[in-house]
Motif scaffolding. Structure first.
Motif, PDB file in Angstrom:
ATOM      1  N   ASP A  47       0.842  -1.198   0.000  1.00 27.26           N
ATOM      2  CA  ASP A  47       0.000   0.000   0.000  1.00 27.26           C
ATOM      3  C   ASP A  47       0.874   1.242   0.000  1.00 27.26           C
ATOM      4  O   ASP A  47       1.981   1.239   0.539  1.00 27.26           O
ATOM      5  CB  ASP A  47      -0.927   0.030   1.221  1.00 27.26           C
ATOM      6  N   ARG A  48       0.376   2.311  -0.592  1.00 30.50           N
ATOM      7  CA  ARG A  48       1.117   3.571  -0.653  1.00 30.50           C
ATOM      8  C   ARG A  48       0.646   4.467   0.480  1.00 30.50           C
ATOM      9  O   ARG A  48      -0.501   4.897   0.516  1.00 30.50           O
ATOM     10  CB  ARG A  48       0.914   4.228  -2.007  1.00 30.50           C
ATOM     11  N   ILE A  49       1.561   4.743   1.399  1.00 30.46           N
ATOM     12  CA  ILE A  49       1.280   5.554   2.583  1.00 30.46           C
ATOM     13  C   ILE A  49       1.847   6.939   2.355  1.00 30.46           C
ATOM     14  O   ILE A  49       2.950   7.090   1.830  1.00 30.46           O
ATOM     15  CB  ILE A  49       1.944   4.920   3.838  1.00 30.46           C
ATOM     16  N   VAL A  50       1.099   7.958   2.777  1.00 28.65           N
ATOM     17  CA  VAL A  50       1.579   9.339   2.682  1.00 28.65           C
ATOM     18  C   VAL A  50       2.350   9.644   3.961  1.00 28.65           C
ATOM     19  O   VAL A  50       1.800   9.543   5.059  1.00 28.65           O
ATOM     20  CB  VAL A  50       0.410  10.331   2.507  1.00 28.65           C
ATOM     21  N   THR A  51       3.624   9.986   3.806  1.00 31.98           N
ATOM     22  CA  THR A  51       4.444  10.323   4.967  1.00 31.98           C
ATOM     23  C   THR A  51       4.695  11.824   4.984  1.00 31.98           C
ATOM     24  O   THR A  51       4.642  12.487   3.952  1.00 31.98           O
ATOM     25  CB  THR A  51       5.798   9.576   4.939  1.00 31.98           C
ATOM     26  N   VAL A  52       4.964  12.341   6.154  1.00 32.64           N
ATOM     27  CA  VAL A  52       5.226  13.766   6.324  1.00 32.64           C
ATOM     28  C   VAL A  52       6.620  14.107   5.815  1.00 32.64           C
ATOM     29  O   VAL A  52       6.844  15.174   5.253  1.00 32.64           O
ATOM     30  CB  VAL A  52       5.075  14.166   7.811  1.00 32.64           C
ATOM     31  N   ASP A  53       7.567  13.183   5.963  1.00 35.84           N
ATOM     32  CA  ASP A  53       8.967  13.469   5.621  1.00 35.84           C
ATOM     33  C   ASP A  53       9.324  13.192   4.162  1.00 35.84           C
ATOM     34  O   ASP A  53      10.208  13.834   3.619  1.00 35.84           O
ATOM     35  CB  ASP A  53       9.913  12.715   6.559  1.00 35.84           C
ATOM     36  N   GLN A  54       8.651  12.220   3.488  1.00 32.89           N
ATOM     37  CA  GLN A  54       9.055  11.874   2.127  1.00 32.89           C
ATOM     38  C   GLN A  54       7.911  11.736   1.138  1.00 32.89           C
ATOM     39  O   GLN A  54       8.114  11.224   0.045  1.00 32.89           O
ATOM     40  CB  GLN A  54       9.857  10.575   2.132  1.00 32.89           C
ATOM     41  N   GLY A  55       6.733  12.159   1.475  1.00 26.77           N
ATOM     42  CA  GLY A  55       5.605  11.986   0.550  1.00 26.77           C
ATOM     43  C   GLY A  55       5.140  10.548   0.529  1.00 26.77           C
ATOM     44  O   GLY A  55       5.073   9.904   1.558  1.00 26.77           O
ATOM     45  N   LYS A  56       4.854  10.003  -0.666  1.00 29.99           N
ATOM     46  CA  LYS A  56       4.347   8.622  -0.719  1.00 29.99           C
ATOM     47  C   LYS A  56       5.483   7.606  -0.598  1.00 29.99           C
ATOM     48  O   LYS A  56       6.541   7.755  -1.190  1.00 29.99           O
ATOM     49  CB  LYS A  56       3.529   8.388  -1.972  1.00 29.99           C
ATOM     50  N   VAL A  57       5.205   6.576   0.192  1.00 28.40           N
ATOM     51  CA  VAL A  57       6.169   5.501   0.434  1.00 28.40           C
ATOM     52  C   VAL A  57       5.390   4.194   0.469  1.00 28.40           C
ATOM     53  O   VAL A  57       4.288   4.123   1.009  1.00 28.40           O
ATOM     54  CB  VAL A  57       6.901   5.712   1.792  1.00 28.40           C
ATOM     55  N   ARG A  58       5.976   3.163  -0.125  1.00 31.33           N
ATOM     56  CA  ARG A  58       5.318   1.844  -0.098  1.00 31.33           C
ATOM     57  C   ARG A  58       5.530   1.166   1.256  1.00 31.33           C
ATOM     58  O   ARG A  58       6.643   1.123   1.762  1.00 31.33           O
ATOM     59  CB  ARG A  58       5.870   0.945  -1.193  1.00 31.33           C
TER      60      ARG A  58
END
Length: 177
Positions: A47-58
């Motif tokens: 799943d693609r998670i939205v992170t505060v530090d790097q945007g989208k991350v798997r």
């Protein structure tokens, strides 16, 4: 010979042993993904998670463990993120939270700080409960530690042990060849 079971005795049922995990989200916590906010229990590896530090991350992996709610910290998200309308969440007591308000300045003399949830207890909005009910604690694993937005609150993810070393080995092998 007497048979011994591991765990705490509650009536006639034997309960799971108590473990204090350093991070994790209880079932029902909403995590920001590219598909919107989803309960943590609906997430899967990839799943693609939205992170505060790097945007989208798997999301590399997700692990789930039974825990007692009394070992977790209950947070009213509006206490840390006033613009959210999310319901109360339960997280691991040692889950690092990113604090960027007056509390960071007063407690640590900085504009922002990563603080374990159990250091933020105020007895009202961030508190322990005596609920002896089991729930599931989920840990979201990535190649590196990331800042996730959960119910409007920024907190760290769990780095999956061994992934970084395996990736470094592959990189070294390809550069040698």
């Amino acid at each position: 010979m007497a048979q011994h079971s591991q765990g705490q005795k509650r009536g006639e049922n034997t309960c799971a042993p108590r473990h204090i995990y350093t991070s994790g989200l209880a079932a029902g916590c909403s995590v920001l993904t590219l598909d919107g906010e989803l309960p943590v229990e609906f997430l899967h590896a990839g799943d693609r998670i939205v992170t505060v530090d790097q945007g989208k991350v798997r999301l590399r992996a997700i692990s789930a463990r039974p825990v007692w709610k009394s070992d977790l910290v209950r947070i009213n998200p509006r206490a840390l993120a006033p613009t959210t309308n999310a319901p109360d969440i339960w997280i691991a007591a040692h889950q690092p939270l990113l604090i960027r308000d007056w509390r960071a300045k007063v407690m640590f003399g900085r504009t922002r700080a990563l603080v374990p949830a159990n250091r933020m207890l105020d007895g009202e909005h961030i508190r322990r409960e005596r609920d002896e009910v089991q729930t599931t604690l989920f840990q979201l694993h990535f190649d590196e530690t990331h800042l996730l937005r959960v119910a409007g609150i920024d907190m760290t993810s769990t780095r999956l042990p061994g992934l970084k070393r395996a990736n470094q080995r592959k990189t070294r092998e390809t550069t040698k060849g």
